[in-house]
Design an enzyme around this catalytic site. Structure first.
Site, PDB file in Angstrom:
ATOM      1  N   SER A 120       0.796  -1.218  -0.069  1.00  0.00           N
ATOM      2  CA  SER A 120       0.013  -0.046  -0.053  1.00  0.00           C
ATOM      3  C   SER A 120       0.693   1.339   0.100  1.00  0.00           C
ATOM      4  O   SER A 120       1.846   1.029   0.537  1.00  0.00           O
ATOM      5  CB  SER A 120      -0.788  -0.069   1.087  1.00  0.00           C
ATOM      6  N   TYR A 144      -1.934   0.232  10.178  1.00  0.00           N
ATOM      7  CA  TYR A 144      -2.321  -0.398   8.963  1.00  0.00           C
ATOM      8  C   TYR A 144      -0.882  -0.175   8.149  1.00  0.00           C
ATOM      9  O   TYR A 144      -0.434  -1.380   7.685  1.00  0.00           O
ATOM     10  CB  TYR A 144      -3.340   0.079   8.315  1.00  0.00           C
ATOM     11  N   LYS A 148       1.818  -3.253   6.750  1.00  0.00           N
ATOM     12  CA  LYS A 148       2.270  -3.818   5.320  1.00  0.00           C
ATOM     13  C   LYS A 148       3.626  -3.356   5.115  1.00  0.00           C
ATOM     14  O   LYS A 148       4.267  -4.397   4.419  1.00  0.00           O
ATOM     15  CB  LYS A 148       1.203  -2.559   4.263  1.00  0.00           C
TER      16      LYS A 148
END
Ligand code: UDP
Length: 339
Positions: A120, A144, A148
Site C-alpha cells: 500500500s 495499518y 504492510k
C-alpha cells in the site's frame, strides 16, 4: 487438455482479490481462494475453488498448496481500515503481520518461491514530495501502514534467506467495479470516498462528510490517486508472469499518476450520473495526508503495466450501477443516436 497454472489467492473473496481472480482466470490461471469471509463474500468467488480458512492457519495453507499443486501465491488477505488499525493495533499486527508469517512458513515448507504481495501507499506515510517514487522513504503513520511495511520487510529478509522472490505492489486508491458487472465494492462498514459518495448521491445515506477543507491543495480538500480495480487486478497478473519468468524481487507503485481532490470527485459523480452528491464540510480525519499521487513509471518499465480504465469518470461509470445509479451520459448518447 492443458492444465491451468494453479495460483493461491489469499483474500480472493474480497474487493481487490476477487477482481484479481477474474483477471487470473482470463489469463489462463486457476485461482484457488483461501478466505475466512471476515470481510469478503463467498458469492464473489467464481473463478476457482474456495477454501474457507484463515490465512494464519498455516496447516490449512500447506494442505491447500499440496492438494491443488499450487505454484505461486497472491496475498490479499488482510485488514485494511486505517482508522480501525489505530484503535485495534494488535489485531492489525496479528492479522496482517501474523498472516504474512504463516504464509511465508507455508511457502517455505512446500517449496513455493513466488509471492505477489498486496502492499500500500500507506507505507509511505506523509511524503515530502508527490508524485511518490518507490525510493521515497517509507515512514508509515498508522498501524495499518506499518503492518504492510512489516510484510514487505519480512519478504525482503526471506528472499535473502530462502530464495523467495516477491513483487510488493503498493497501491494507491482502489476504486470502481468490474465493467461486466460481475463484481463490485461491498465493504461493511464502508469508509471509502467513492462508494460513500455514490450512496449519498443515490439517497442510500445522508450527506457525505468532506473530511477537511483547509488542506494545502487546489481547493482545500485531500487529493488522492484513484486506480480502477480492474487495472489493479491486471497489474497483479503481470506481476505473477514477471516472477514466473524469473524476475527478481521488486516493489512497484500501482496508481494512475493523476490526483483528484474530494471536491473534484463529487463534481465528477454529478457529471457522470447527473445526481448531485449532498455533502457537508467536516473536520480533518486523523491520519489523512493532504496529497498522495503515484509516479507509476517503474511498474510500466518493469511489467509493461498501463492503466486502461483509471480515468475518474470511467471509474465512476463502472461503479455507479452497483449503487443504483446509471451513467447519464450513456443514456443521453443513446437518445441522440436514436433521434
Ligand atoms: N473522505 C471524505 N469523506 C469520507 C470518506 C473519505 O472526505 O466520508 C476523504 C478522505 O479524507 C481522503 C479521501 O476521501 O482524503 C479518500 O479516502 P478513502 O477512505 O477513500 O481512502 P484513503 O485515501 O484513506 O485510503
Amino acid at each position: 487438455m492443458t492444465r491451468l497454472f494453479p495460483i493461491l489467492v489469499t483474500g480472493g473473496a474480497g474487493f481487490i482479490g476477487s477482481h484479481a481472480c477474474k483477471a487470473l482466470s482470463l489469463a489462463g490461471y486457476l485461482p484457488v481462494t483461501v478466505d475466512n469471509l471476515s470481510t469478503g463474500h463467498a458469492d464473489a468467488v467464481k473463478w476457482g475453488p474456495f477454501v474457507n480458512a484463515d490465512v494464519r492457519d498455516q496447516s490449512a495453507l500447506g494442505e491447500t498448496i499440496r492438494e491443488h499443486g499450487i505454484k505461486a501465491v497472491m496475498h490479499f488477505a488482510a485488514s485494511a481500515y486505517v482508522g480501525e488499525s489505530v484503535d485495534r493495533p494488535v489485531f492489525y499486527y496479528d492479522n496482517n503481520a501474523g498472516g504474512m508469517i504463516s504464509l511465508i512458513n507455508a511457502c517455505v515448507g512446500t517449496g513455493i518461491e513466488q509471492i505477489v504481495l498486496s502492499s500500500s501507499c500507506a507505507t509511505y506515510g506523509t511524503p515530502a514530495d508527490c508524485p511518490i517514487r518507490e525510493n521515497t522513504p517509507q515512514a508509515p503513520i498508522n498501524p495499518y501502514g506499518r503492518s504492510k511495511l512489516m510484510c514487505e520487510e519480512m519478504l525482503r529478509d526471506c528472499s535473502a534467506a530462502h530464495g523467495l522472490r516477491f513483487a510488493a505492489l503498493r497501491y494507491f486508491n482502489a476504486a470502481g467495479a468490474d465493467p461486466e458487472g460481475e463484481l463490485c465494492e461491498r465493504h461493511d462498514p464502508e469508509t471509502h470516498l467513492l462508494p460513500l459518495a455514490l450512496q449519498a448521491a443515490s439517497g442510500q445515506r445522508g450527506p457525505l462528510q468532506v473530511f477537511g477543507t483547509d488542506y494545502p491543495t487546489r481547493d482545500g480538500s485531500c487529493e488522492r490517486d484513484y486506480i480502477h480495480v480492474s487495472d489493479l487486478a491486471r497489474g497483479h497478473v503481470l506481476a505473477a508472469g514477471y516472477l514466473a519468468a524469473g524476475g527478481p524481487s521488486t516493489a512497484l507503485n500501482l496508481g494512475s499518476g493523476t490526483g483528484h481532490t474530494v471536491f473534484e470527485v463529487l463534481a465528477a459523480i454529478q457529471r457522470v450520473t447527473g445526481a448531485p452528491v449532498p455533502h457537508k464540510q467536516a473536520r480533518r480525519r486523523p491520519g489523512d495526508p493532504p496529497s498522495l499521487t503515484a509516479d507509476a513509471t517503474l511498474a510500466s518499465e518493469t511489467l509493461g503495466f498501463r492503466t486502461e480504465r483509471s480515468g475518474l469518470e470511467q471509474i465512476i461509470s463502472d461503479a455507479a450501477p452497483s449503487f443504483g445509479l446509471a451513467d447519464a451520459r450513456k443514456a443521453r448518447d443513446g437518445r441522440h443516436a436514436a433521434e
